[in-house]
Design a protein around this motif. Structure first.
Motif, PDB file in Angstrom:
ATOM      1  N   ASP A  74     163.200  26.759  -8.078  1.00 38.05           N
ATOM      2  CA  ASP A  74     162.075  26.282  -7.282  1.00 38.05           C
ATOM      3  C   ASP A  74     161.068  25.584  -8.199  1.00 38.05           C
ATOM      4  O   ASP A  74     161.192  25.609  -9.424  1.00 38.05           O
ATOM      5  CB  ASP A  74     161.427  27.406  -6.465  1.00 38.05           C
ATOM      6  N   GLU A  75     160.067  24.958  -7.599  1.00 42.59           N
ATOM      7  CA  GLU A  75     159.100  24.151  -8.349  1.00 42.59           C
ATOM      8  C   GLU A  75     158.380  24.960  -9.432  1.00 42.59           C
ATOM      9  O   GLU A  75     158.201  24.482 -10.550  1.00 42.59           O
ATOM     10  CB  GLU A  75     158.076  23.539  -7.383  1.00 42.59           C
ATOM     11  N   GLU A  76     157.999  26.179  -9.144  1.00 41.60           N
ATOM     12  CA  GLU A  76     157.287  26.987 -10.137  1.00 41.60           C
ATOM     13  C   GLU A  76     158.192  27.333 -11.315  1.00 41.60           C
ATOM     14  O   GLU A  76     157.743  27.340 -12.465  1.00 41.60           O
ATOM     15  CB  GLU A  76     156.706  28.258  -9.508  1.00 41.60           C
ATOM     16  N   GLN A  77     159.449  27.635 -11.063  1.00 44.48           N
ATOM     17  CA  GLN A  77     160.387  27.915 -12.150  1.00 44.48           C
ATOM     18  C   GLN A  77     160.559  26.684 -13.044  1.00 44.48           C
ATOM     19  O   GLN A  77     160.645  26.812 -14.263  1.00 44.48           O
ATOM     20  CB  GLN A  77     161.744  28.342 -11.592  1.00 44.48           C
ATOM     21  N   ILE A  78     160.600  25.505 -12.437  1.00 42.59           N
ATOM     22  CA  ILE A  78     160.728  24.266 -13.211  1.00 42.59           C
ATOM     23  C   ILE A  78     159.488  24.066 -14.073  1.00 42.59           C
ATOM     24  O   ILE A  78     159.593  23.737 -15.260  1.00 42.59           O
ATOM     25  CB  ILE A  78     160.964  23.060 -12.279  1.00 42.59           C
ATOM     26  N   ARG A  79     158.312  24.289 -13.499  1.00 44.71           N
ATOM     27  CA  ARG A  79     157.069  24.156 -14.274  1.00 44.71           C
ATOM     28  C   ARG A  79     157.014  25.148 -15.423  1.00 44.71           C
ATOM     29  O   ARG A  79     156.584  24.819 -16.529  1.00 44.71           O
ATOM     30  CB  ARG A  79     155.856  24.319 -13.363  1.00 44.71           C
TER      31      ARG A  79
END
Length: 192
Positions: A74-79
């Motif tokens: 998800d986006e937070e994991q990528i960040r």
């Protein structure tokens, strides 16, 4: 993806000795070194295996097999991975020069995905990227086809620019060869 030390785009990874560790353990180790995140990988994440391309079509393949794993995040994991890659990854600045997000859109003039696909990739990385974009339905097949066609046009333009730069250096080579070498300019500073 990541910008590698050699200027090519690729995916995190490295060599694995199967007598010492599994492919998944090796990839998890490489992810920790290159992106600073311990991300356990499993056999279910494996999507492809193929011989690494040879550097020359006249030479046989090296026998090196590349294995490709895909993990949805998800986006937070990528960040979190992007932050960790610059702050805690031991190979940041050595093997890896930075993380790069793949643009999943096309803008006018071939910007976005077509421009990204026109960059230089290591080994099978471009074909692996295209395959996984299709497998995960992240880009419609016709959009990906158009992006690849636009990328070919960009390659032709880049080749034209490179030929012009080469011609410029050849035209000026005699001038540089006949001019005596000068010491580099220096500046002096005084302190008070």
């Amino acid at each position: 993806m990541q910008m590698r030390f050699d200027g090519l785009l690729g995916f995190p990874g490295g060599l694995v000795n199967p007598q010492e560790e599994t492919l998944e353990a090796g990839l998890s180790r490489e992810l920790l070194e290159e992106v600073g995140v311990a991300l356990p990988m499993s056999v279910e994440d494996h999507v492809d295996a193929r011989y690494a391309p040879s550097k020359s079509s006249s030479k046989p393949l090296s026998g090196l097999i590349t294995h490709f794993y895909v993990r949805k995040m998800d986006e937070e994991q990528i960040r979190e991975m992007e932050r960790a890659s610059a702050s805690t990854a031991t190979d940041h600045g050595l093997e890896v020069l930075g993380m790069v997000r793949v643009p999943l859109y096309t803008m006018r003039g071939g910007k976005g995905l077509p421009s990204f696909l026109s960059h230089s990739f290591i080994g099978n990385a471009r074909s692996q990227l295209v395959d996984f974009l299709l497998r995960l339905n992240l880009v419609a097949p016709w959009d990906l086809r158009n992006a690849l066609a636009d990328s070919l046009k960009t390659h032709a333009d880049k080749a034209h620019d490179l030929r012009a730069a080469l011609a410029l250096t050849q035209a000026n080579r005699k001038r540089f060869e006949s001019t005596p070498a000068r010491a580099p300019a220096t500046s002096s500073q005084t302190s008070s």
